[in-house]
Design an enzyme around this catalytic site. Structure first.
Site: not given
Ligand code: GLV
Length: 308
Positions: A227, A256, A274
């Site tokens: 993450r 993000e 991602h």
């Protein structure tokens, strides 16, 4: 029962929900809903299939009111688990099915950053390739290099198996405070590649900060498929720019879809959007698993991947 799915998912998952006779609404995406739009859309829905891009807090749960959150991902840092607990809301995730795909992507990024694959591609495209040169774009030999894996769960172990096949010496550290594996600082100081596979929790937020980066070898490579907020992006960009770290590869970012602007200018960082679990088979399995968890709850059974 009404169910909100916050993004289009693989049709196999939707088909299971339809076959069970649920009243399903799928937000068309591709952008996630704003928090206000999500609260509005979830009104009247007791079931929610959520994505890592949704912030599921007490207000969203109350707006339903939601009784089950089936997260279409393994990471649950976007879900307020305490708020769910306090309301008796069941929360599930999708462990296991995305382990190999995510480990594959970690290896792809590890290789890309270690061997300048993306920088080399850019060089060729801009007409900079003038032929083989003995000193050009030298990278890291994986055979004999030490890979430090931070977070030795399913995905970390799957990366370890792959790295061993490349001849890497694999070490790991567990969660901060846990006493398995190497102490985190030793792992940082002695690894040629550091790959992050821990969940995002208050204890791992900015685990890789300026001090941690300063402990790493200047020749080292950092890979993050966990993450974004596990890494202090500004500190990472500064270290990469100053040559205090050789390279990095990131599949996840602190805010993000925003990427820290300092990273965008650097040639020694590989940036991916991602993609860890983004394969056909894995996304189908994730959709199926999320639907199966939700349907177990609806049928009064224990959802197989219940977390709360
Ligand atoms: C995706 O990032 C996941 O947690 O599954």
């Amino acid at each position: 029962m009404r169910v909100l799915v916050t993004q289009p998912i693989d049709p196999a998952g939707r088909a299971l929900l339809d076959a069970a006779g649920l009243d399903v609404t799928v937000h068309p995406g591709p952008a996630p809903m704003t928090p206000a739009a999500l609260r509005e859309a979830v009104r009247g829905c007791a079931g929610l299939i959520s994505m890592p891009t949704d912030r599921i807090d007490g207000d969203v749960l109350d707006a339903g009111p939601v009784r089950v959150v089936a997260q279409h991902a393994v990471g649950l840092d976007n879900v307020d688990l305490d708020a769910a607990r306090a309301r008796g809301v069941v929360v599930t995730n999708t462990p296991g099915v995305l382990t190999d795909a995510t480990a594959d992507l970690a290896m792809a990024l590890l290789l890309a950053a270690s061997r300048h694959v993306v920088a080399g591609d850019r060089l060729v495209r801009r007409g900079g390739f003038q032929g083989w040169r003995p000193m050009m774009l030298r990278g890291l030999d994986l055979a004999g290099a030490r890979l430090g894996i931070v977070g030795f769960g399913r995905i970390g172990r799957a990366v370890a198996r792959r790295a061993a096949a490349f001849g890497m010496e694999v070490v790991h550290s567990g969660r901060p405070g846990a006493d398995d594996g190497l102490p985190f600082d030793t792992l940082l100081a002695t690894s040629d590649v550091v790959s992050l596979h821990c969940p995002l929790t208050p204890a791992t937020h900015h685990l890789v900060d300026a001090a941690a980066l300063a402990r790493m070898k200047p020749t080292a490579v950092l890979v993050n498929t966990a993450r974004g907020p596990v890494v202090d992006e500004a500190a990472l960009a500064a270290a990469l720019r100053a040559g205090r770290l050789a390279a990095a590869a990131l599949d996840v970012f602190e805010a993000e879809p925003v990427v820290h602007p300092d990273l965008l200018d650097l040639d020694n960082v590989v940036l991916a959007p991602h993609l860890g679990s983004a394969t056909w088979q894995t996304r189908r399995a994730m959709a199926t698993k999320a639907a199966t968890n939700l349907l177990a709850f609806v049928g009064g059974q224990a959802p197989p991947d219940r977390v709360v």
